[in-house]
Motif scaffolding. Structure first.
Motif, PDB file in Angstrom:
ATOM      1  N   SER A 676       0.837  -1.198   0.000  1.00 57.09           N
ATOM      2  CA  SER A 676       0.000   0.000   0.000  1.00 57.09           C
ATOM      3  C   SER A 676       0.869   1.242   0.000  1.00 57.09           C
ATOM      4  O   SER A 676       1.944   1.266   0.611  1.00 57.09           O
ATOM      5  N   SER A 677       0.410   2.280  -0.688  1.00 55.79           N
ATOM      6  CA  SER A 677       1.153   3.535  -0.740  1.00 55.79           C
ATOM      7  C   SER A 677       0.261   4.629  -1.308  1.00 55.79           C
ATOM      8  O   SER A 677      -0.701   4.354  -2.034  1.00 55.79           O
ATOM      9  N   ASP A 810      -5.574   4.143   0.956  1.00 59.62           N
ATOM     10  CA  ASP A 810      -4.309   4.096   0.234  1.00 59.62           C
ATOM     11  C   ASP A 810      -4.434   3.134  -0.934  1.00 59.62           C
ATOM     12  O   ASP A 810      -5.052   2.067  -0.802  1.00 59.62           O
ATOM     13  N   THR A 812      -3.587   0.173  -3.322  1.00 61.71           N
ATOM     14  CA  THR A 812      -3.065  -1.118  -2.882  1.00 61.71           C
ATOM     15  C   THR A 812      -2.895  -2.055  -4.056  1.00 61.71           C
ATOM     16  O   THR A 812      -3.692  -2.049  -5.001  1.00 61.71           O
ATOM     17  N   GLN A 840      13.794  -2.143   1.908  1.00 59.56           N
ATOM     18  CA  GLN A 840      12.687  -1.349   2.415  1.00 59.56           C
ATOM     19  C   GLN A 840      12.539  -0.035   1.657  1.00 59.56           C
ATOM     20  O   GLN A 840      13.522   0.577   1.250  1.00 59.56           O
ATOM     21  N   SER A 842      10.363   3.478   2.308  1.00 67.99           N
ATOM     22  CA  SER A 842       9.555   4.165   3.318  1.00 67.99           C
ATOM     23  C   SER A 842       8.191   4.591   2.798  1.00 67.99           C
ATOM     24  O   SER A 842       7.272   4.826   3.589  1.00 67.99           O
ATOM     25  N   GLU A 845       4.140   0.402   2.208  1.00 66.08           N
ATOM     26  CA  GLU A 845       3.928  -0.480   3.359  1.00 66.08           C
ATOM     27  C   GLU A 845       3.631  -1.887   2.859  1.00 66.08           C
ATOM     28  O   GLU A 845       2.800  -2.085   1.973  1.00 66.08           O
ATOM     29  N   LYS A 847       2.448  -5.789   3.929  1.00 60.65           N
ATOM     30  CA  LYS A 847       1.723  -6.530   4.956  1.00 60.65           C
ATOM     31  C   LYS A 847       1.345  -7.898   4.413  1.00 60.65           C
ATOM     32  O   LYS A 847       1.007  -8.024   3.233  1.00 60.65           O
TER      33      LYS A 847
END
Length: 918
Positions: A676-677, A810, A812, A840, A842, A845, A847
């Protein structure tokens, strides 16, 4: 004790109550709804809004965001998922608890009604409803026939749909594979130019001639009469007669300008039964209905009216879940009866005939009594309930054995039966209650298991609680009564054998086992410290070996299934006919495999995912597979679907996956990774990189897919707004004219006598005039008369986004996959997570969802539940013994039992199931 004396002295009344409980329990079993799996209430509310022709970007901006804004004001929401696709948007709202789903639906509906104020004109009325907890139908009725027209198929399917929906046990009967009816008004473009008529004139003519005019009634000397002004379109002749233009000398009707015909919408999908075009009715039962009876009543309706339709019409049944359910129920009931007989035989052999029967009657009494409670709670009779009954079978007689054995000891000392059983209950009541209480304490935390998994597993502790509760009542109330009555009977009938002789013969039978046990026990007692040390080392070694060499962990153990699903994926701008041919090629391969009974394939360009993320953007169709019963095939369902995947690998250009239907808590694909972002470019790049890395570096992965938008183009009509304004032309007029060469412009609706729903009236050009090149020549009205669209527009290609998915506001993307046999998703996710941590971003995300998410939640809960259960049992034992040492000694058996389970998993090399083993 006074209560017990009263019960024993009124033995006839007590026995009558006991028999009443048994009879009521048998009646409850017959009246309980029978199902394969437990009813799980999903705390999810779905909202769907259609807007014909809206793009995903516009749907996301104009429909999704206003809904999300209002949903944020509702308390108790755990997650909001939204998907915007061509022509519609779907928003699913997941709540934290499912106790009051009706109130959740009402809250969401109120929020959506507030959001409607921000919707653009033309959006249809939002549909708000709870998500069905049972996605699979009870039975599917199929309608096919090569010699039968589509109209006849549709008429038969609609007829039976209306009949089935009248059955009290049927919740709904959904028709699929059909095309919606429509009235097409086919108009020649030249006539539009000749008569200088705009689309707005058609719409206005239909609207003013299709209204209800309530004129009322009038009282006259001859009576009271109603007055009617017929102004409703009731037939196609009425549509043809609608005046479009008129002058003092002449009127031009719709029939003079166009051909009016009743037909179906352009195909958006299709249905196939065993490779033949078909329509289907998915019949779903009510929660309180009996599955087997519902299916039987459904078939009876079909057979009753079958003769009213052509012999060329084939009506069949697919995915009859009642067959598998009935087979499972019969097998498990047979297992329960077999276990009852084995336990009864062992008790009789150990305690003697009379005492054995006295103890053994606790089994049917407790089970039937438990069914009263389960039925009262509104639960169905499913495999989790039967699993709970089997689990309780060995525990429910413990209390009765203790009471009977202690009473027999007192009787052998010369005490009367009444006194012996009264003293036995007085002496053993506390230990029996404590024993039952500590057992129930182990299951108590399971009642508070959160989420869908908790709802699924809640049937198990409820069943165990009900069974052990009735067994406690039987041991403390009915055993003394029956024991006293049978004792009196023995005193009157000297021919009955003496119990002590039966017990002596039982001891003789088990004497060899007793000698072996004492032989092993003697050195242990003589050297307690030494053997205690050995035991601790042994237990520690088991735990250490398990954590080193275990076979892994999985959420739910796979179960043999009679049903499965094949997903077909292909990329490219494929037409409906091309998709159908691809589906048929897979169908021809699968139908030849051993064990396959029938196939039901379907596709839809408007298919959407109401909840979850298990559908890839390039999925073109789905085939539901029904296998013959397990007893009639040599291979299991896993082997058959593995063969399907192998056989379809050779088809070029497509991806085919086959998987059995989930039998446990619904979780979807084995691996689900959510990215998600708020930055779309970073999100898409991360998703592509991660998918490529998984494909190249993670072993045992199959069916790897994602929900990234598919690459494609769309044609945009770039309007020169300045020139259009000078000509007095607006974009609405341009859009209305272009609709004539696409799906048609809606100019009205009407409800014919033989239709339940309103039918759209669409204005369209003939087929030969529906071409992209014709757009520039379309004429629109301007201040100076008709002007071609090409005079102030240009047609340009643009990139196309087929859908936009959002979670908690957000954007996805999901990456999904299944695991090959021999590989565990939990191990593969650990490998994937190592790459995610090393790379990573920033702004993105990551999950892990699906089974992994549920597994983590369940594992955390079960650890807490284990500690809570141990604490409750410790308190109960301390209350009884008033000793930490004795209580700890008894609780140590839990550690020994856990070590035994882990040792069994090590030896058998089975995986640890979070739900079942935990």
């Amino acid at each position: 004790m006074k209560f017990l004396e009263f019960v024993i002295s009124h033995a006839r009344a007590t026995i009558a109550i006991m028999l009443l409980i048994v009879v009521t329990g048998a009646g409850s079993r017959l009246s309980m709804p029978v199902e394969l799996s437990p009813n799980v209430v999903l705390p999810v509310v779905m909202t769907m809004v259609r807007y014909d022709g809206i793009s995903p970007e516009d749907g996301n901006r104009l429909l999704v965001r206003p809904i999300e804004k209002e949903l944020k004001t509702i308390d108790g929401i755990e997650e909001i998922q939204a998907t915007a696709s061509e022509g519609y948007v779907v928003v699913t709202t997941e709540f934290e608890v499912s106790d009051n789903i009706k109130q959740a639906v009402a809250d969401v509906r109120e929020a959506v009604n507030r959001a409607k104020a921000d919707f653009p004109d033309g959006a249809e009325e939002p549909i708000v409803d709870e998500l069905s907890p049972s996605p699979e139908p009870s039975i599917v009725i199929t309608f096919s026939g090569s010699a039968v027209s589509e109209r006849e198929l549709y008429r038969a399917a609609k007829f039976f749909q209306s009949k089935l929906e009248t059955l009290p046990d049927v919740l709904k009967a959904d028709l699929s594979g059909h095309r919606e009816e429509v009235v097409e008004v086919i108009i020649d473009p030249e006539k539009l130019k000749l008569f200088n008529i705009s689309i707005n004139e058609f719409t206005r003519a239909i609207s003013v001639n299709n209204v209800l005019i309530p004129t009322g009634e009038i009282d006259l000397a001859g009576g009271r009469f109603g007055i009617k002004v017929p102004a409703i379109l009731e037939s196609y002749k009425d549509i043809e007669n609608v005046p479009i233009k008129s002058s003092p000398s002449k009127s031009i009707s719709l029939g003079d300008l166009a051909e009016v015909r009743r037909t179906f919408r352009d195909a958006q999908g299709y249905g196939l039964i065993n490779g033949e075009k078909a329509l289907a009715i998915d019949v779903r039962k009510r929660i309180t209905a009996n599955l087997i009876d519902t299916v039987a009543n459904t078939k009876q309706i079909i057979e009753s009216y079958r003769s009213d339709f052509s012999e060329n019409l084939d009506i069949g049944y697919a995915f009859d879940t009642s067959e598998m359910t009935e087979q499972m129920v019969n097998e498990l009931q047979g297992n329960i009866i077999t276990a009852m007989c084995l336990v009864l035989a062992l008790v009789v052999a150990t305690l003697g005939f009379r005492s054995g029967l006295l103890v053994g009657f606790a089994i049917p009494f407790s089970i039937l009594g438990a069914l009263i409670i389960i039925n009262y709670l509104g639960h169905s009779f499913n495999f989790m309930v039967m699993f709970g009954l089997l689990l309780s079978l060995g525990m429910l007689i413990d209390g009765a054995i203790v009471v009977v054995e202690h009473a027999n000891t007192k009787v052998s000392e010369g005490i009367s039966f009444k006194k012996a059983y009264s003293d036995s209950v007085g002496r053993m009541a506390v230990p029996v209650i404590a024993s039952t209480g500590t057992t129930l304490a182990a299951f108590l935390p399971l009642l508070f298991w959160p989420g869908v998994s908790g709802d699924f597993m809640s049937y198990l502790p409820i069943t165990v609680f009900a069974v052990l509760g009735w067994s406690l009542l039987y041991a403390l109330v009915f055993v003394p009564t029956l024991g006293t009555v049978l004792g009196r009977r023995r005193g009157k009938n000297k021919k009955l054998p003496e119990d002590r002789e039966s017990e002596k013969s039982a001891r003789t039978l088990f004497l060899p086992l007793e000698k072996v046990y004492l032989k092993i026990l003697k050195p242990v007692v003589n050297a307690p410290v030494k053997f205690a040390g050995i035991m601790f080392i042994f237990i520690f070694g088991i735990f250490a070996l398990y954590f080193k060499f275990n076979s892994g962990q999985e959420f739910f153990t796979p179960i043999e299934s009679q049903y499965g699903m094949i997903e077909i994926r292909a990329q490219g701008n494929l037409s409906i006919n091309e998709q159908k041919e691809i589906t048929l090629s897979v169908n021809r391969i699968v139908e030849q495999l051993e064990g396959v009974k029938q196939l039901y394939g379907y596709s839809s360009a408007t298919n959407y995912v109401p909840f979850g993320s298990d559908v890839s953007r390039d999925q073109i169709s789905t085939i539901l597979v029904e296998l013959v019963p397990r007893s009639e095939r040599s291979s299991g369902s896993r082997e058959i679907f593995r063969t399907i995947r192998e056989k379809t690998k050779s088809i070029p250009g497509i991806f085919v996956t086959g998987q059995e239907m989930e039998q446990g808590p619904p979780t979807g694909k084995d691996i689900q990774i959510q990215l998600s972002s708020s930055n779309r470019a970073s999100l898409y790049k991360k998703a592509k990189d991660l998918r490529v890395w998984i494909d190249q570096n993670v072993e045992g992965i199959r069916d790897l897919q994602d929900t990234l938008p598919l690459a494609g183009i769309q044609w945009e009509i770039d309007v020169d707004e300045s020139r259009a304004a000078m000509l007095g032309i607006d974009t609405v007029s341009v859009g209305n004219m272009i609709q004539l060469i696409t799906n048609g412009a809606i100019i009205g609706k009407f409800r014919p006598d033989d239709a339940d729903d309103e039918v759209e009236i669409r204005l369209r050009f003939p087929t030969q005039d529906r071409r992209l090149s014709n757009i520039r020549d379309l004429m629109v009205q301007s201040n100076n008369g008709p002007v071609p669209i090409g005079a102030f527009t240009r047609i340009v290609p643009a990139s196309r986004v087929d859908s936009i998915q959002r979670i908690n506001m957000d954007e996805t993307v999901f990456i999904m996959a299944n695991s090959e046999d021999g590989f565990l998703p939990d191990d593969q996710i650990q490998i994937i997570d190592s790459w995610v941590l090393a790379n990573q971003d920033s702004t993105v995300e990551v999950k892990y969802r699906g089974a992994n998410e549920e597994q983590q939640k369940s594992a955390d809960f079960l650890l807490t539940a284990f500690l809570l259960a141990m604490s409750v049992m410790l308190i109960m034992l301390i209350t009884q013994f008033n000793s930490f040492y004795q209580s700890g000694l008894i609780l140590f058996s839990v550690i020994l039992s856990t070590a035994g389970v882990l040792l069994g998993l090590l030896i058998s090399q089975n995986t640890f199931s979070t739900v079942l083993t935990g």
